[in-house]
Design a protein around this motif. Structure first.
Motif, PDB file in Angstrom:
ATOM      1  N   ARG A 162       0.816  -1.215   0.000  1.00 37.59           N
ATOM      2  CA  ARG A 162       0.000   0.000   0.000  1.00 37.59           C
ATOM      3  C   ARG A 162       0.851   1.266   0.000  1.00 37.59           C
ATOM      4  O   ARG A 162       0.543   2.235  -0.708  1.00 37.59           O
ATOM      5  N   ARG A 212       4.341   0.387  -3.021  1.00 34.11           N
ATOM      6  CA  ARG A 212       4.118  -0.132  -4.366  1.00 34.11           C
ATOM      7  C   ARG A 212       2.842   0.452  -4.975  1.00 34.11           C
ATOM      8  O   ARG A 212       2.288   1.422  -4.469  1.00 34.11           O
ATOM      9  N   THR A 213       2.352  -0.149  -6.039  1.00 32.92           N
ATOM     10  CA  THR A 213       1.185   0.360  -6.768  1.00 32.92           C
ATOM     11  C   THR A 213      -0.089  -0.362  -6.318  1.00 32.92           C
ATOM     12  O   THR A 213      -0.043  -1.428  -5.686  1.00 32.92           O
ATOM     13  N   LEU A 214      -1.236   0.195  -6.696  1.00 36.34           N
ATOM     14  CA  LEU A 214      -2.510  -0.445  -6.376  1.00 36.34           C
ATOM     15  C   LEU A 214      -2.657  -1.763  -7.124  1.00 36.34           C
ATOM     16  O   LEU A 214      -3.288  -2.707  -6.626  1.00 36.34           O
ATOM     17  N   GLU A 215      -2.073  -1.852  -8.303  1.00 38.75           N
ATOM     18  CA  GLU A 215      -2.113  -3.106  -9.050  1.00 38.75           C
ATOM     19  C   GLU A 215      -1.363  -4.207  -8.294  1.00 38.75           C
ATOM     20  O   GLU A 215      -1.805  -5.364  -8.249  1.00 38.75           O
ATOM     21  N   GLU A 216      -0.251  -3.844  -7.685  1.00 41.80           N
ATOM     22  CA  GLU A 216       0.512  -4.814  -6.897  1.00 41.80           C
ATOM     23  C   GLU A 216      -0.228  -5.188  -5.615  1.00 41.80           C
ATOM     24  O   GLU A 216      -0.207  -6.342  -5.177  1.00 41.80           O
TER      25      GLU A 216
END
Length: 474
Positions: free
Chosen positions: A187, A190-194
């Motif tokens: 959160r 990293r990214t929201l996709e991760e």
């Protein structure tokens, strides 16, 4: 080439996550590996059958067929402060698929430096690895969800922790090593996709029933919260104090993980702390429910962007789940304490009986385990509590409920890993004498079984734990 006599069937689904969640890292070879402990009963459940080279494989000197060793990346709140972390001295070899098709992590703890070691040496002391082996296996036999210990292998090398100690590597077995801190890492860094990939992986691995839920991410929050409530209630049932309930030590699999500064309470006092680094009592015995809630809030914050598209709606949904924590915990804790007292036909209003007992135990510095054991056996102990008039009145009130002694037995162990037993066994073991350790391990493997009266009711001063400290192995 690795032999196959050990019957490992390793996979590594964790590497299917985005590469930011790990770094491939082989164990660092050690000078002279020697097996100190090997848990044959656990090995059987894992489908393992080592014939040779236990020390070579479980030190990392030889790579097990199918292993794809890696160190996991994660973050966490340590004593309330967010920091970047990761496996600084642990390497995940892979996931063993057991004969009954369960999937468990096989991890070498103390296996050398990784990209996340920072200033650490990546190693562990023999003392600390023996301690984790003993306490984690004791917790398992107490019926409490926990990581397990498969082996301890001495490295033949020294580790410096203020002074030089013998080094060792622990083989840890876990449902997984996913933590609240793993989600905080996704959160915040990293990214929201991760983050979505991590959520999907966690649900697929641990909670597949949530796949068809109306809101799988919200369901994950509630499920993990419920499991954590059950775990903390179980800790408090036996007087266990974790000592370092940072968010990186809260397992998404609902298991007790990390046995550094932990211990069991003797004399009842909710303010009991054994961790040398917990100078403010943040993780004291009686504060563990509050910290569990704190950690759940941190978990919710990490999940918020994917609970709902609208931030306000996401907060509202998460808050509704979190608002249920205190009532759920209170209900389960009360049921547990009623169980310890053998009370089956009671109502919430009768909780005052529990509160009165705990107040008396604190007042007279009564041994937590022995008090309930004595009540179970209708025994009066030669202690200030049992001689006190206010306690005698409490007992009369308790007997009016016609306690079910058979019900009490499942809630109250006859013995726990008492701190002086543990220290004696560990100190002897690091000096080369494993007999006290093995004898204690045999005793702790049957905590609800029959034991000599002198063991169950060993006479101990109420201040036996005064000044006792446990330490983080790093």
């Amino acid at each position: 080439m690795p032999t196959t006599d050990h019957k490992f069937h390793l996979e590594n689904t964790y590497k299917n996550l985005p590469a930011s969640f790990y770094s491939f890292q082989s164990p660092v070879p050690v000078a002279a590996p020697k097996t100190v402990l090997y848990n044959e009963k656990l090995a059987d459940t894992l489908g393992l059958n080592f014939q040779t080279s236990i020390a070579e494989y479980l030190s990392g000197n030889q790579l097990i067929a199918g292993a794809q060793p890696l160190a996991q990346a994660y973050a966490g709140h340590q004593f309330g402060h967010f920091t970047m972390l990761g496996d600084g001295r642990a390497i995940l070899l892979g996931e063993q698929v057991t004969p009954d098709q369960k999937r468990v992590d096989i991890q070498l703890k103390g296996a050398g430096r990784t990209p996340y070691s920072r200033q650490g040496d990546g190693r562990a002391t023999l003392y600390s690895m023996l301690r984790e082996y003993l306490i984690s296996e004791a917790m398992h036999h107490l019926g409490i969800p926990t990581t397990r210990s498969l082996a301890v292998v001495a490295t033949g090398e020294k580790v410096f922790r203020g002074e030089h100690h013998d080094g060792a590597i622990l083989t840890r077995v876990a449902g997984s090593h996913l933590r609240v801190g793993t989600f905080e890492y996704a959160r915040n860094v990293r990214t929201l996709e991760e983050l979505q990939a991590l959520i999907d992986y966690t649900i697929d691995r641990h909670y597949p029933d949530l796949k068809n839920a109306e809101n799988p991410t919200l369901g994950l929050l509630e499920t993990v919260m419920d499991q954590q409530i059950d775990l903390i209630v179980d800790w408090m049932r036996v007087g266990f104090i974790h000592g370092v309930m940072n968010t990186d030590n809260m397992s998404i699999a609902g298991e007790t993980i990390d046995y550094g500064p932990c211990a069991f309470m003797n004399a009842y006092d909710p303010k009991t702390v054994f961790s040398s680094i917990d100078t403010q009592g943040r993780y004291a015995y009686g504060n563990q429910p509050n910290i569990a809630l704190w950690n759940i809030v941190a978990f919710a914050n990490a999940l918020l962007p994917l609970i709902a598209d609208d931030e306000d709606q996401s907060i509202e949904k998460a808050q509704k789940v979190i608002d249920g924590f205190k009532a759920k915990f209170s209900q389960k804790w009360t049921q547990m304490m009623f169980g310890k007292l053998g009370l089956r036909q009671v109502e919430d209003k009768d909780k005052s009986l529990v509160d009165r007992l705990l107040a008396l135990m604190e007042k007279y510095k009564a041994d937590y385990t022995q008090t309930f054991l004595a009540l179970h056996e209708d025994r009066d102990l030669d202690t200030p509590l049992f001689q006190a008039e206010d306690f005698k009145q409490w007992k009369e009130d308790w007997h009016r409920f016609s306690p079910d002694k058979s019900w009490m037995k499942k809630y109250n162990p006859n013995i726990i890993p008492r701190n002086h037993w543990v220290e004696n066994a560990l100190n002897s073991a690091v000096e080369g004498d494993m007999q006290p350790f093995n004898e204690l391990m045999e005793r702790l493997s049957q905590p609800y079984g029959e034991h000599p009266e002198g063991v169950r009711f060993e006479v101990m001063d109420g201040g036996i734990d005064s000044g006792y400290q446990t330490f983080c192995g790093t």
